[in-house]
Design a protein around this motif. Structure first.
Motif, PDB file in Angstrom:
ATOM      1  N   GLU A 315       0.811  -1.218   0.000  1.00 25.36           N
ATOM      2  CA  GLU A 315       0.000   0.000   0.000  1.00 25.36           C
ATOM      3  C   GLU A 315       0.842   1.266   0.000  1.00 25.36           C
ATOM      4  OE1 GLU A 315      -1.344   0.656   4.527  1.00 25.36           O
ATOM      5  OE2 GLU A 315      -1.849  -1.326   3.760  1.00 25.36           O
ATOM      6  N   TYR A 316       2.039   1.210   0.597  1.00 21.93           N
ATOM      7  CA  TYR A 316       2.824   2.450   0.664  1.00 21.93           C
ATOM      8  C   TYR A 316       3.287   2.922  -0.713  1.00 21.93           C
ATOM      9  CZ  TYR A 316       6.445  -1.216   1.116  1.00 21.93           C
ATOM     10  OH  TYR A 316       7.232  -2.342   0.946  1.00 21.93           O
ATOM     11  N   GLU A 319       1.110   5.475  -2.014  1.00 23.22           N
ATOM     12  CA  GLU A 319       1.256   6.759  -1.325  1.00 23.22           C
ATOM     13  C   GLU A 319       2.554   7.456  -1.740  1.00 23.22           C
ATOM     14  OE1 GLU A 319       1.186   5.657   2.763  1.00 23.22           O
ATOM     15  OE2 GLU A 319      -0.926   5.086   2.764  1.00 23.22           O
ATOM     16  N   ASN A 320       3.190   6.955  -2.812  1.00 19.24           N
ATOM     17  CA  ASN A 320       4.476   7.489  -3.281  1.00 19.24           C
ATOM     18  C   ASN A 320       5.553   7.402  -2.195  1.00 19.24           C
ATOM     19  OD1 ASN A 320       3.570   8.218  -5.918  1.00 19.24           O
ATOM     20  ND2 ASN A 320       2.568  10.012  -5.048  1.00 19.24           N
ATOM     21  N   ARG A 321       5.495   6.317  -1.423  1.00 18.36           N
ATOM     22  CA  ARG A 321       6.491   6.080  -0.386  1.00 18.36           C
ATOM     23  C   ARG A 321       7.136   4.718  -0.602  1.00 18.36           C
ATOM     24  NH1 ARG A 321       5.681   9.016   4.992  1.00 18.36           N
ATOM     25  NH2 ARG A 321       4.232  10.709   4.534  1.00 18.36           N
TER      26      ARG A 321
END
Length: 504
Positions: A315-316, A319-321
Motif C-alpha cells: 500500500e505504501y 502513497e508514493n512512499r
C-alpha cells in the motif's frame, strides 16, 4: 367535470400558501446569510486592523494545569494596549485563563462545537494583520521595538528568509539547523547548519515571525509540538529562517512549572505530542543533529506498518512512499539472524529473487521491498533444529522469532515476532538432472528452475549490513530469473499497477 365554489376557494388558498412559502424561504435564506456574514465580520473585527504594525501575537503551546499565558499577554498589552493577541487551544482551557477582557485578546478553541459556525474554530478568521508572531509560553516583551525590528527584518529579507526568529533569553542559545525531510523514506534528518544565522530550523526557545498567509497555507499550521511541526513543513517548501541575535525576549522570572510533578506531566505530554506528530506526518525515523536515532515506527511489540500485500504492490507504493525504515531495520535483523542460524546448522543457503537483486544493486534490501527470500537445499533441512521441528507446529525461539511452515505451500517462514509479521521466506530446492527445482511455485516472474552450477560454489556477497551467501555469476542468474538488464533498470514488482518514476 364541474368545479364547485368550495373547490375554487381551496385551490386559491393552496396557491397562495405556496407563494408565501416560496418567498418566505428566500427571505429566510437572506436573513441567515446576512446573519452569518455579520457574525464572521464581527468575529474578525474583534481584532482591529493594525496595518501600521501588522503583527498578531499567537500563543499556541502551553499546559492547562500550569502556565504563564496571562502574564505574557499582559506584558504585550503594557507595551501596546491595542496589540492583537490570539491564544489557541485544542479545548477550552481549565482552569480558565485569567486573560484581560479586551476586544483585541481572543481565545480560539480548535475543537469544533456543533452549535457554532465553522469560523469559530479557525484562528485565521480572527487575524487581520499581515504577519503573525509565534510566541512560546512565559515570554515577555520589553519594548515595542522588538516586534517592529523583527517586522522590518522580514520585509527586507523577502526572498532570502520566509521567517525571522528572535531568541528567548535562556541558558541555551539558539542553534541554526538544516532539516532534510524525505516523506518517501519516512525520515527527518537534522544537522548543524553551515550558517549560524540562516537555516531551515532553529533549536531552542524563540519568537518566530512569518507572514500570516504563509503560516495558514501550511497543511497543519497549529499541530504540536508547534516549532517542530512548522519547521518540518517549511523545510519541505524550501523556506528558511533568519536568527536575529540583536533582538531577544525575556522569559518569565519564575520557572514554567512550580513542581517536579508538573514538570514530569509536561515532559510526558510533550513526548506523546511529538510521537503523535510524527505518526500524523508519516515519519518513522528521526536523526538528530548529534546523530542520535529516534524510531517512531513498528517494533517487535507492534504490528508492521503496512497490511496484507496485494498483487505484489504494498500500500505504501500507492502513497508514493517506499518501505518504512523501521520495517527495513526489522528485515535486516531477521535476515542476519536467520542466515546465521542456517550457517551454524550446516544448511546451504543463498539469496534468492528480489533479495539477491537488492544485494547486486544496493548491497542491501531493495528500498521498496517488504520481505527477504532465501533458497536452501531441501536435503539440508534435517541439519537445522527449527526447520526440522516445524512440521509439528510453529516455534517461537528464545529471541522471539517465529519459525513456521507457510500455509501457501512447501516452504518456510521466519517472522520478526508473534506480533510483527515482517518475515524471511525460505524456499527448499532440490537438484534434478542438474537443474534446481522445487515443489511449490508462486505466480512470480522470477520463480523458475535454474542450473545447479550457479550454486557450485556459493560466493559471499554484502547484503543488509552483513555477508550473505549468493549464487556465483549472480548477474547471469538474475537475468535468467528477471530478464536482461534487470540490475541496471530498476522497476516496481508490478509495473502494471505502479511504475517507478524515472530518476528515483
Amino acid at each position: 367535470m364541474r368545479v364547485t365554489l368550495c373547490q375554487c376557494v381551496l385551490a386559491i388558498a393552496l396557491v397562495a400558501n405556496l407563494v408565501i412559502l416560496y418567498y418566505g424561504s428566500k427571505l429566510q435564506k437572506r436573513i441567515v446569510h446576512r446573519h452569518r456574514d455579520t457574525s464572521v465580520r464581527g468575529a474578525s473585527q474583534q481584532l482591529p486592523s493594525h496595518r501600521g504594525m501588522g503583527v498578531t501575537i499567537l500563543i499556541r503551546e502551553f499546559e492547562d494545569f500550569e502556565n504563564h499565558v496571562a502574564e505574557a499577554v499582559q506584558s504585550f498589552l503594557q507595551q501596546r494596549p491595542d496589540q492583537p493577541i490570539l491564544v489557541v487551544a485544542d479545548r477550552l482551557p481549565y482552569p480558565p485563563l485569567a486573560l484581560p477582557a479586551a476586544p483585541n485578546v481572543q481565545v480560539v478553541i480548535l475543537r469544533p462545537s456543533p452549535d457554532q459556525p465553522a469560523y469559530t474554530s479557525r484562528p485565521e478568521s480572527y487575524i487581520q494583520t499581515d504577519y503573525v508572531a509565534l510566541v512560546p509560553d512565559g515570554v515577555k516583551v520589553e519594548s515595542t521595538r522588538q516586534l517592529d525590528t523583527m517586522l522590518e527584518e522580514i520585509k527586507v529579507s523577502k526572498g532570502k528568509a520566509h521567517m525571522v526568529a528572535a531568541p528567548v533569553q535562556s541558558l541555551a542559545p539558539l542553534q541554526c539547523l538544516d532539516v532534510k525531510v524525505s516523506l518517501r523514506e519516512w525520515t527527518v534528518t537534522y544537522s548543524m547548519a553551515t550558517s549560524s544565522k540562516l537555516c531551515s530550523a532553529v533549536r531552542g526557545d524563540a519568537v518566530v515571525l512569518l507572514a500570516t498567509k504563509d503560516f495558514f497555507n501550511l497543511s497543519a499550521p497549529l499541530t504540536k509540538p508547534l516549532m517542530t511541526s512548522v519547521f518540518i513543513q517549511t523545510s519541505l517548501r524550501g523556506w528558511t529562517v533568519k536568527i536575529l541575535e540583536e533582538v531577544s525576549f525575556p522569559a518569565s522570572h519564575q520557572p514554567l512549572f512550580s513542581s517536579s510533578h508538573n514538570q514530569w506531566k509536561a515532559d510526558n505530554l510533550a513526548k506523546a505530542s511529538r510521537a503523535k506528530l510524527f505518526n500524523d506526518f508519516g515519519i518513522k525515523w528521526v536523526v538528530t543533529e548529534d546523530e542520535r536515532q529516534q524510531w517512531y515506527g513498528c517494533s517487535k511489540e507492534t504490528p508492521r506498518c503496512f497490511g496484507t500485500v496485494h498483487d505484489d504492490t504494498p500500500e505504501y507504493l500507492f502513497e508514493n512512499r517506499w518501505t518504512p525504515p523501521c520495517c527495513l531495520k526489522a528485515l535486516r535483523e531477521t535476515a542476519k539472524y536467520v542466515t546465521n542460524i542456517l550457517e551454524t546448522s550446516g544448511v546451504r543457503y543463498w539469496l534468492e529473487g528480489g533479495s539477491l537483486l537488492g544485494a547486486a544493486r544496493h548491497q542491501d534490501i531493495i528500498p521498496w521491498d517488504y520481505d527477504v527470500d532465501l533458497g536452501i537445499y531441501l536435503e539440508d533441512i534435517p541439519n537445522c533444529e527449527f526447520l526440522r521441528s516445524i512440521e509439528s507446529g510453529s516455534i517461537v525461539d528464545e529471541k522471539g522469532y517465529v519459525w513456521e511452515k507457510a500455509i501457501e505451500g512447501d516452504f518456510y517462514r521466519v517472522q520478526y515476532s508473534e506480533t510483527n509479521h515482517l518475515h524471511v521466506d525460505i524456499w527448499p530446492f532440490y537438484p534434478k538432472n542438474g537443474i534446481m527445482t522445487k515443489d511449490t511455485w508462486m505466480d512470480h516472474k522470477q520463480d523458475v528452475d535454474f542450473p545447479e552450477h550457479f550454486l557450485k560454489p556459493l560466493v559471499p556477497m554484502q547484503f543488509a549490513g552483513f555477508t550473505a551467501m549468493a549464487p556465483n555469476n549472480y548477474k547471469s542468474f538474475l537475468e535468467l530469473k528477471f530478464g536482461e538488464g534487470v540490475i541496471e533498470n530498476p522497476e516496481y514488482p508490478n509495473p502494471a499497477l505502479r511504475k517507478l518514476e524515472k530518476g528515483n
